[in-house]
Scaffold this motif. Sequence first.
Motif, PDB file in Angstrom:
ATOM      1  N   LEU A  95      36.847  27.004   4.461  1.00 32.84           N
ATOM      2  CA  LEU A  95      35.535  26.799   5.075  1.00 32.84           C
ATOM      3  C   LEU A  95      35.149  27.939   6.002  1.00 32.84           C
ATOM      4  O   LEU A  95      33.972  28.300   6.105  1.00 32.84           O
ATOM      5  CB  LEU A  95      35.539  25.469   5.839  1.00 32.84           C
ATOM      6  CG  LEU A  95      35.989  24.237   5.036  1.00 32.84           C
ATOM      7  CD1 LEU A  95      36.077  23.027   5.939  1.00 32.84           C
ATOM      8  CD2 LEU A  95      35.068  23.982   3.866  1.00 32.84           C
ATOM      9  N   GLU A  96      36.139  28.483   6.688  1.00 28.89           N
ATOM     10  CA  GLU A  96      35.929  29.638   7.572  1.00 28.89           C
ATOM     11  C   GLU A  96      37.191  30.492   7.531  1.00 28.89           C
ATOM     12  O   GLU A  96      38.290  29.975   7.276  1.00 28.89           O
ATOM     13  CB  GLU A  96      35.669  29.194   9.019  1.00 28.89           C
ATOM     14  CG  GLU A  96      34.414  28.381   9.229  1.00 28.89           C
ATOM     15  CD  GLU A  96      34.278  27.891  10.659  1.00 28.89           C
ATOM     16  OE1 GLU A  96      35.008  28.423  11.543  1.00 28.89           O
ATOM     17  OE2 GLU A  96      33.467  26.986  10.906  1.00 28.89           O
ATOM     18  N   GLU A  97      37.031  31.785   7.779  1.00 28.69           N
ATOM     19  CA  GLU A  97      38.192  32.672   7.768  1.00 28.69           C
ATOM     20  C   GLU A  97      37.931  33.856   8.688  1.00 28.69           C
ATOM     21  O   GLU A  97      36.827  34.403   8.703  1.00 28.69           O
ATOM     22  CB  GLU A  97      38.453  33.153   6.336  1.00 28.69           C
ATOM     23  CG  GLU A  97      39.730  33.923   6.152  1.00 28.69           C
ATOM     24  CD  GLU A  97      40.043  34.188   4.677  1.00 28.69           C
ATOM     25  OE1 GLU A  97      41.197  34.517   4.375  1.00 28.69           O
ATOM     26  OE2 GLU A  97      39.120  34.044   3.823  1.00 28.69           O
ATOM     27  N   ARG A  98      38.947  34.238   9.459  1.00 26.70           N
ATOM     28  CA  ARG A  98      38.797  35.391  10.347  1.00 26.70           C
ATOM     29  C   ARG A  98      40.180  35.950  10.692  1.00 26.70           C
ATOM     30  O   ARG A  98      41.189  35.232  10.606  1.00 26.70           O
ATOM     31  CB  ARG A  98      38.058  35.012  11.626  1.00 26.70           C
ATOM     32  CG  ARG A  98      38.788  34.047  12.533  1.00 26.70           C
ATOM     33  CD  ARG A  98      37.972  33.689  13.778  1.00 26.70           C
ATOM     34  NE  ARG A  98      36.804  32.914  13.422  1.00 26.70           N
ATOM     35  CZ  ARG A  98      36.796  31.571  13.315  1.00 26.70           C
ATOM     36  NH1 ARG A  98      37.919  30.890  13.532  1.00 26.70           N
ATOM     37  NH2 ARG A  98      35.703  30.936  13.001  1.00 26.70           N
ATOM     38  N   GLN A 107      42.470  30.478   8.935  1.00 24.35           N
ATOM     39  CA  GLN A 107      41.646  29.825   7.910  1.00 24.35           C
ATOM     40  C   GLN A 107      41.397  28.373   8.313  1.00 24.35           C
ATOM     41  O   GLN A 107      42.312  27.679   8.749  1.00 24.35           O
ATOM     42  CB  GLN A 107      42.332  29.841   6.554  1.00 24.35           C
ATOM     43  CG  GLN A 107      42.419  31.191   5.883  1.00 24.35           C
ATOM     44  CD  GLN A 107      43.054  31.102   4.510  1.00 24.35           C
ATOM     45  OE1 GLN A 107      44.012  30.365   4.305  1.00 24.35           O
ATOM     46  NE2 GLN A 107      42.521  31.863   3.563  1.00 24.35           N
ATOM     47  N   LYS A 108      40.167  27.946   8.171  1.00 30.79           N
ATOM     48  CA  LYS A 108      39.806  26.544   8.320  1.00 30.79           C
ATOM     49  C   LYS A 108      39.662  25.983   6.907  1.00 30.79           C
ATOM     50  O   LYS A 108      38.774  26.413   6.150  1.00 30.79           O
ATOM     51  CB  LYS A 108      38.492  26.407   9.093  1.00 30.79           C
ATOM     52  CG  LYS A 108      37.999  24.995   9.298  1.00 30.79           C
ATOM     53  CD  LYS A 108      36.666  25.026  10.061  1.00 30.79           C
ATOM     54  CE  LYS A 108      36.080  23.634  10.227  1.00 30.79           C
ATOM     55  NZ  LYS A 108      34.765  23.683  10.922  1.00 30.79           N
ATOM     56  N   TYR A 402      39.412  18.666   7.889  1.00 29.91           N
ATOM     57  CA  TYR A 402      39.870  20.042   7.774  1.00 29.91           C
ATOM     58  C   TYR A 402      41.055  20.276   8.703  1.00 29.91           C
ATOM     59  O   TYR A 402      41.332  19.497   9.618  1.00 29.91           O
ATOM     60  CB  TYR A 402      38.745  21.030   8.091  1.00 29.91           C
ATOM     61  CG  TYR A 402      38.074  20.850   9.435  1.00 29.91           C
ATOM     62  CD1 TYR A 402      38.627  21.387  10.594  1.00 29.91           C
ATOM     63  CD2 TYR A 402      36.880  20.147   9.541  1.00 29.91           C
ATOM     64  CE1 TYR A 402      38.014  21.228  11.823  1.00 29.91           C
ATOM     65  CE2 TYR A 402      36.259  19.974  10.764  1.00 29.91           C
ATOM     66  CZ  TYR A 402      36.828  20.527  11.907  1.00 29.91           C
ATOM     67  OH  TYR A 402      36.220  20.359  13.134  1.00 29.91           O
ATOM     68  N   TYR A 404      43.399  23.815  10.422  1.00 36.83           N
ATOM     69  CA  TYR A 404      43.490  25.263  10.594  1.00 36.83           C
ATOM     70  C   TYR A 404      44.855  25.744  10.093  1.00 36.83           C
ATOM     71  O   TYR A 404      45.896  25.170  10.446  1.00 36.83           O
ATOM     72  CB  TYR A 404      43.305  25.640  12.058  1.00 36.83           C
ATOM     73  CG  TYR A 404      41.869  25.513  12.517  1.00 36.83           C
ATOM     74  CD1 TYR A 404      40.994  26.596  12.365  1.00 36.83           C
ATOM     75  CD2 TYR A 404      41.386  24.340  13.073  1.00 36.83           C
ATOM     76  CE1 TYR A 404      39.672  26.502  12.771  1.00 36.83           C
ATOM     77  CE2 TYR A 404      40.061  24.227  13.468  1.00 36.83           C
ATOM     78  CZ  TYR A 404      39.223  25.308  13.312  1.00 36.83           C
ATOM     79  OH  TYR A 404      37.897  25.205  13.706  1.00 36.83           O
TER      80      TYR A 404
END
Length: 413
Positions: A95-98, A107-108, A402, A404
């Motif tokens: 869903l999200e990554e950084r 990562q989410k 979700y 992390y």
Amino acid sequence: MTNLENMGALAKSAARTLRIEDSSVKTEALELIASALLQKKADILTANALDVEAAKGSLSPSMIDRLSLSEERIESMADAVIAVSKWPDPVGQVLEERVLPNGLHVQKTSVPLGVCGIIFEARPNVTSDCAALCIKAGNACILRGGKEAFHSNMAITGVMRDALSSTALPADCIQLVEDTSRESAAEMMALTEYLDVLIPRGGAGLIRSVVDNAKVPVIETGVGNCHIYVDRAADISMALDIVFNAKTSRPSVCNAAEKLLVHKEIAAVFLPAMAEKLAEKDVELRADESACRLLPHAKAASEGDWSREYLDYIMGVKIVNSIDDAIDHIERYSSHHSDCIVTSDQAAADRFLASVDSAAVYHNASTRFTDGGELGLGAEIGISTQKLHARGPMGVNQLVSYKYVISGSGQIR
């Protein structure tokens, strides 16, 4: 350990298997369930006939319709399962990554909720819809239907569990509570060790009881005190068709229209025509004082009528002075499920759609479309009327949470 606790333990074990299962395995299981529902239509209909016969004299005709199955309805149940099987797997999505300045990769990712408990009333199709959605989203489910649909639910659950026995998934992904007493519902509401979420589907009384008494986290669904506002710039013919469909196509469901608000400038033309059309289905009208003057066969509405979900051939009618009056009335009495404006004035439509705080808002369309299948979700586990964690029709994407996932190379804080 009580029977429900044992079911909870089995469901939790099944959820661990589902959590990491490949998408193709879940898809195959759902395809087999759909096929089995079609193959066992006769058995399901025989069980349903027992429920329908027992309900005669105790349930209203509209509620018996809600309970009743037919070959066509079972085929629709199977179609819904197939539609869910084809939906992209919601589990394992990034869903999200950084990458943080310290080098940590974050990562989410989407994960199943775990074990879903569903308490519902007299709609047997809920059994297969909920089971299919839960499996696709990697969740085990414990279902508790009402006594009115006991034989139907037993038959449908049996068919689904038999189908799972020839797959890699444990049959205990789907379990049905056979005890339909209030005591079993109360115990289920307190099953915090095993249930991750509880979803009630039914009338206002059931939903309020679960929301008020459950210790398990609840997703509030379903009560549908839905409104249609016919604006002064409405196309009369279109408005008549929308109101007729929204009220009479299936009045026992939560997306049926219960209240009609009409702008004073068109009331004298619209209301008599509307009453004549609704009379085709013997709809009882409960109107405010000004509307009663235009509707000689209407009953006077009480204050309680404005907030009531009828689930029957009854409709509340009120004349309003402006679009703002309509919006204010909806804000006060709506259950925030589905509300509609009929108008050819785009500015009025935009004002209504922005101002009405409901899960689904409509411009020139029937409220009956608030449904997972109709809105392209395949099926729904319920219509959430709250804002956390989901709102509106809940499909597979609303049955995940979700977590992390953080990867490093020896970083310490």
